[in-house]
Design a protein around this motif. Structure first.
Motif, PDB file in Angstrom:
ATOM      1  N   LYS A  87       0.810  -1.220   0.000  1.00 29.18           N
ATOM      2  CA  LYS A  87       0.000   0.000   0.000  1.00 29.18           C
ATOM      3  C   LYS A  87       0.847   1.276   0.000  1.00 29.18           C
ATOM      4  O   LYS A  87       0.301   2.378  -0.002  1.00 29.18           O
ATOM      5  N   ASN A  88       2.177   1.119   0.040  1.00 32.46           N
ATOM      6  CA  ASN A  88       3.081   2.268  -0.034  1.00 32.46           C
ATOM      7  C   ASN A  88       2.899   3.225   1.153  1.00 32.46           C
ATOM      8  O   ASN A  88       2.770   4.440   0.989  1.00 32.46           O
ATOM      9  N   VAL A  89       2.867   2.636   2.364  1.00 28.77           N
ATOM     10  CA  VAL A  89       2.743   3.416   3.589  1.00 28.77           C
ATOM     11  C   VAL A  89       3.810   2.974   4.580  1.00 28.77           C
ATOM     12  O   VAL A  89       4.491   1.969   4.375  1.00 28.77           O
ATOM     13  N   ARG A  91      -4.308  -2.228  -5.700  1.00 27.62           N
ATOM     14  CA  ARG A  91      -3.870  -1.466  -4.527  1.00 27.62           C
ATOM     15  C   ARG A  91      -4.962  -0.558  -3.954  1.00 27.62           C
ATOM     16  O   ARG A  91      -4.786   0.011  -2.892  1.00 27.62           O
ATOM     17  N   ASP A 150      -4.533   4.435  -4.773  1.00 25.94           N
ATOM     18  CA  ASP A 150      -3.686   4.288  -5.953  1.00 25.94           C
ATOM     19  C   ASP A 150      -4.444   4.677  -7.218  1.00 25.94           C
ATOM     20  O   ASP A 150      -3.893   5.331  -8.110  1.00 25.94           O
ATOM     21  N   HIS A 176      -1.445   8.756  -2.996  1.00 30.66           N
ATOM     22  CA  HIS A 176      -0.472   8.271  -2.020  1.00 30.66           C
ATOM     23  C   HIS A 176       0.104   9.442  -1.217  1.00 30.66           C
ATOM     24  O   HIS A 176       0.457  10.477  -1.777  1.00 30.66           O
ATOM     25  N   GLN A 232      -5.991   4.548   5.884  1.00 30.18           N
ATOM     26  CA  GLN A 232      -6.536   3.649   4.862  1.00 30.18           C
ATOM     27  C   GLN A 232      -6.985   2.360   5.534  1.00 30.18           C
ATOM     28  O   GLN A 232      -6.188   1.692   6.195  1.00 30.18           O
TER      29      GLN A 232
END
Length: 403
Positions: free
Chosen positions: A102-104, A224, A228, A233, A239
């Motif tokens: 999730k790019n966190v 995602r 996304d 992001h 989230q």
């Protein structure tokens, strides 16, 4: 035991009788084999259009093997809540896996998506704060908002201007403000305006939260989600996602900053007071995220099936949203009939003819908005869909729903 034996519970019998009179009472249908495109409920073979198993991962061989391996090596249960003795390395591995996906910075896993929503909202806000919530947000968001004791302001569905009006009303009030929306709305299948609401939250210094349960595995790169999908992001503070739908297993999760997740470790009541997942579930979910990366064609098939199925429903004359009702934009496909009794009768008639389509009526949806909620998956064949479409049209004409 009847209500005559325990008169203090007679009001429950009265309520059930009222549901029966309205034609909206139901009984649970029992699945006798795997959650598959064609399966057996109550001894009858049906085309299953009622499942959230979007990508067929609930019975993917690699997920099954991951569950068996984890069970053999780590046992069937974790033994405790995670703050006492129930945090296993595999739980931490899953959270790190989701955070990377999730790019966190960090992630915490809950026992269900409902617990993730309700536990998070009630933990991060208090009675001095304000929640601005879409009127069609999921029940778990509503319950979490109530538990927080914050002041709740409801904006019209996907109405960004109305949300801004409410933010202006409370701008000078003490307390934090939280804007919250579903990424995909579970009953209509439309996509929330995450980008516009996120910009609005930034403008007014509000916390931005998205429930991405039905967007996970469906929208965005490799599934995602809506953040996304909209390129948001770093601009959504909280989230929420689920492990129970496209991921094919069980649970929910919250993603965000490391401080947010550490705070939820300390204050989210479902995390603090519920035993953690069996290792088999955590292992299954890890394998599912690998599949999302390795087999993107599953999502392609899901959307191909969705477009075909919805196009053919519209061609037949069914109302699948639009004109006073949100229009579906995802695999969630509502066939809107309006009247509750008719909807439940249609659902039962479809089942008798070999199609599993769940009737949804008040209070899950507003009065006058009852519908059959259908979901195709990546694993339905064109033959499955054509047979289901033929049955839907034939039964609808027989019942006078279509001319």
């Amino acid at each position: 035991m009847s209500s005559a034996d325990r008169p203090q519970l007679a009001y429950l019998t009265d309520a059930l009788n009222e549901l029966k009179q309205k034609g909206t009472h139901f009984r649970l249908r029992v699945l006798e084999d795997q959650q598959a495109p064609v399966c057996h409920y109550d001894g009858k073979q049906v085309i299953n259009l009622a499942s959230n198993n979007y990508l067929g991962l609930a019975n993917h061989p690699e997920l099954i093997e991951a569950a068996l391996k984890a069970t053999r090596e780590l046992g069937v249960g974790s033994g405790a809540v995670r703050t006492i003795a129930g945090t296993m390395k595999i739980h931490m591995d899953l959270e790190e896996k989701i955070a990377r996906f999730k790019n966190v910075e960090a992630c915490v896993v809950f026992q269900s998506g409902f617990a993730a929503n309700a536990g998070t909202v009630s933990a991060i806000l208090g009675k001095e704060d304000f929640i601005l919530s879409d009127e069609l947000n999921h029940a778990s968001i509503i319950d979490g908002a109530r538990l927080s004791r914050a002041k709740i302001k409801v904006f019209r569905h996907k109405d960004v201007a109305h949300c801004e009006e409410l933010l202006q009303e409370v701008a000078n009030e003490p307390g934090r403000k939280l804007v919250i929306t579903d990424g995909v709305f579970s009953m209509d299948g439309d996509i929330g305006p995450v980008d516009k609401l996120g910009a609005l939250a930034e403008k007014y210094g509000a916390i931005m939260m998205v429930d991405d349960a039905h967007a996970s595995g469906v929208l965005g790169r490799n599934g995602r989600g809506s953040i996304d999908h909209f390129g948001m992001h770093g601009r959504v503070d909280v989230q929420v996602g689920t492990l129970s739908k496209a991921i094919g297993a069980l649970g929910g999760y919250v993603c965000g900053s490391r401080d947010l997740i550490d705070y939820l470790y300390h204050r989210a009541r479902p995390f603090l007071f519920s035993t953690s997942h069996p290792p088999s579930v955590a292992a299954t979910c890890i394998a599912a995220f690998d599949i999302l990366e390795q087999e993107p064609e599953r999502i392609d098939r899901l959307w191909e099936n969705t477009r075909y199925f919805q196009r053919e429903l519209r061609r037949a004359g069914f109302n699948v949203g639009g004109v006073n009702t949100p229009a579906t934009e995802t695999p969630i496909t509502p066939v809107i009939l309006g009247e509750g009794r008719l909807t439940m009768d249609f659902s039962r008639a479809l089942f008798d003819e070999g199609v599993m389509g769940t009737g949804i009526a008040f209070p899950t949806v507003p009065e006058g908005k009852a519908r059959i909620r259908l979901i195709v998956t990546s694993e339905h064949t064109r033959a499955n869909l054509d047979q289901a479409l033929d049955t839907l049209e034939r039964v609808a004409k027989r019942m006078g729903i279509l001319q």
